[in-house]
Design an enzyme around this catalytic site. Structure first.
Site, PDB file in Angstrom:
ATOM      1  N   CYS A  19       0.825  -1.200   0.000  1.00  0.00           N
ATOM      2  CA  CYS A  19       0.000   0.000   0.000  1.00  0.00           C
ATOM      3  C   CYS A  19       0.863   1.254   0.000  1.00  0.00           C
ATOM      4  O   CYS A  19       0.678   2.145  -0.798  1.00  0.00           O
ATOM      5  CB  CYS A  19      -0.904  -0.023   1.240  1.00  0.00           C
ATOM      6  SG  CYS A  19      -1.999   1.387   1.414  1.00  0.00           S
ATOM      7  N   GLY A  61      -4.672  -3.299   8.567  1.00  0.00           N
ATOM      8  CA  GLY A  61      -3.888  -3.167   7.354  1.00  0.00           C
ATOM      9  C   GLY A  61      -4.271  -1.936   6.559  1.00  0.00           C
ATOM     10  O   GLY A  61      -4.893  -1.012   7.078  1.00  0.00           O
ATOM     11  N   CYS A  62      -3.911  -1.928   5.297  1.00  0.00           N
ATOM     12  CA  CYS A  62      -4.181  -0.774   4.434  1.00  0.00           C
ATOM     13  C   CYS A  62      -5.667  -0.440   4.426  1.00  0.00           C
ATOM     14  O   CYS A  62      -6.504  -1.302   4.159  1.00  0.00           O
ATOM     15  CB  CYS A  62      -3.713  -1.085   3.016  1.00  0.00           C
ATOM     16  SG  CYS A  62      -4.008   0.248   1.842  1.00  0.00           S
ATOM     17  N   PHE A  63      -5.990   0.807   4.691  1.00  0.00           N
ATOM     18  CA  PHE A  63      -7.410   1.156   4.809  1.00  0.00           C
ATOM     19  C   PHE A  63      -8.173   1.080   3.497  1.00  0.00           C
ATOM     20  O   PHE A  63      -9.398   1.025   3.488  1.00  0.00           O
ATOM     21  CB  PHE A  63      -7.630   2.507   5.487  1.00  0.00           C
ATOM     22  CG  PHE A  63      -6.813   3.681   4.990  1.00  0.00           C
ATOM     23  CD1 PHE A  63      -6.281   3.741   3.722  1.00  0.00           C
ATOM     24  CD2 PHE A  63      -6.589   4.762   5.843  1.00  0.00           C
ATOM     25  CE1 PHE A  63      -5.546   4.833   3.286  1.00  0.00           C
ATOM     26  CE2 PHE A  63      -5.859   5.870   5.418  1.00  0.00           C
ATOM     27  CZ  PHE A  63      -5.333   5.904   4.140  1.00  0.00           C
TER      28      PHE A  63
END
Length: 232
Positions: A19, A61-63
């Site tokens: 990300c 984790g990555c939004f």
């Protein structure tokens, strides 16, 4: 109903993009400008529109990924990407993504408790990521990508802790300890506009293709009963 850890880890090892590293290739201005050319429209709800809904907060984790997952869940009205769990005020993506703050990438979930319970949202949270990988989710590493279940009151705390206990008792993760932080909610900082609905706006982005969409599809496969009619 649970996603097996082996499936999650196998998928993670096959992915090399991340990300943060992917996003560094473009400046904030460049990414924002690219949105002006998007043909797919997204709907932004005002605070007045959302005032009748309850809120829940999670980090896994990555939004971009987490937002898309919760958006697919019935009873969820809106999901906002942002930052939470830290002490710094007005954090930016460059600061959080670079590991320069104590915040995690998080989401704010607006939901109708008449359609979906907080307990069900906790199930969605644990069922859509690997809570045993400390400070990591898939290819994304660092405390900004840690697993956090935020609670606003003692009832929510009890629900989260009871679910963690059930996962542990049932040995869902083959004895690996759950590293999810159970943290009191204090403040949510909305991320920059270009991060909102990122997966919908950028379906051809390499990170979205290789990480977000496969993660969303794994969730859909295992949690079909939780999905909105148009999310199947």
């Amino acid at each position: 109903m649970y996603i097996l850890k082996s499936i999650i880890l196998t998928a993670a090892t096959m992915i090399s993009v991340s990300c943060q590293s992917n996003q560094k290739k473009k400046s904030t201005t460049e990414v924002a400008d690219s949105h002006k050319m998007e043909t797919k429209e997204t709907v932004a709800f005002s605070q007045e529109d959302l005032s009748a809904y309850e809120t829940a907060y999670f980090a896994s984790g990555c939004f971009w990924c987490v937002e898309a997952i919760f958006e697919s869940v019935k009873g969820v009205k809106e999901v906002v990407s942002g930052y939470a769990g830290g002490t710094e005020e007005n954090p930016t993506y460059e600061q959080v993504g670079g590991g320069l703050t104590s915040h995690a990438e998080a989401v704010e979930v607006y939901y109708d408790p008449k359609e979906i319970s907080f307990t069900a949202l906790v199930q969605v949270f644990f069922g859509s990521h690997d809570p045993t990988t400390l400070n990591r989710q898939g290819p994304d590493r660092g405390r900004q990508y840690r697993s956090v279940a935020f609670y606003k009151n003692e009832s929510e705390k009890a629900i989260i802790e009871a679910y963690i206990g059930a996962l542990t008792d049932q040995n869902v993760y083959d004895g690996d300890p759950i590293t999810t932080e159970v943290t009191p909610f204090t403040k949510f900082w909305k991320a920059e506009d270009y991060h909102q609905d990122y997966e919908k706006r950028h379906p051809n982005n390499s990170y979205i293709r290789n990480v977000s969409i496969p993660r969303l599809n794994r969730f859909k496969k295992n949690f079909g009963d939780f999905l909105k009619a148009d999310a199947h």
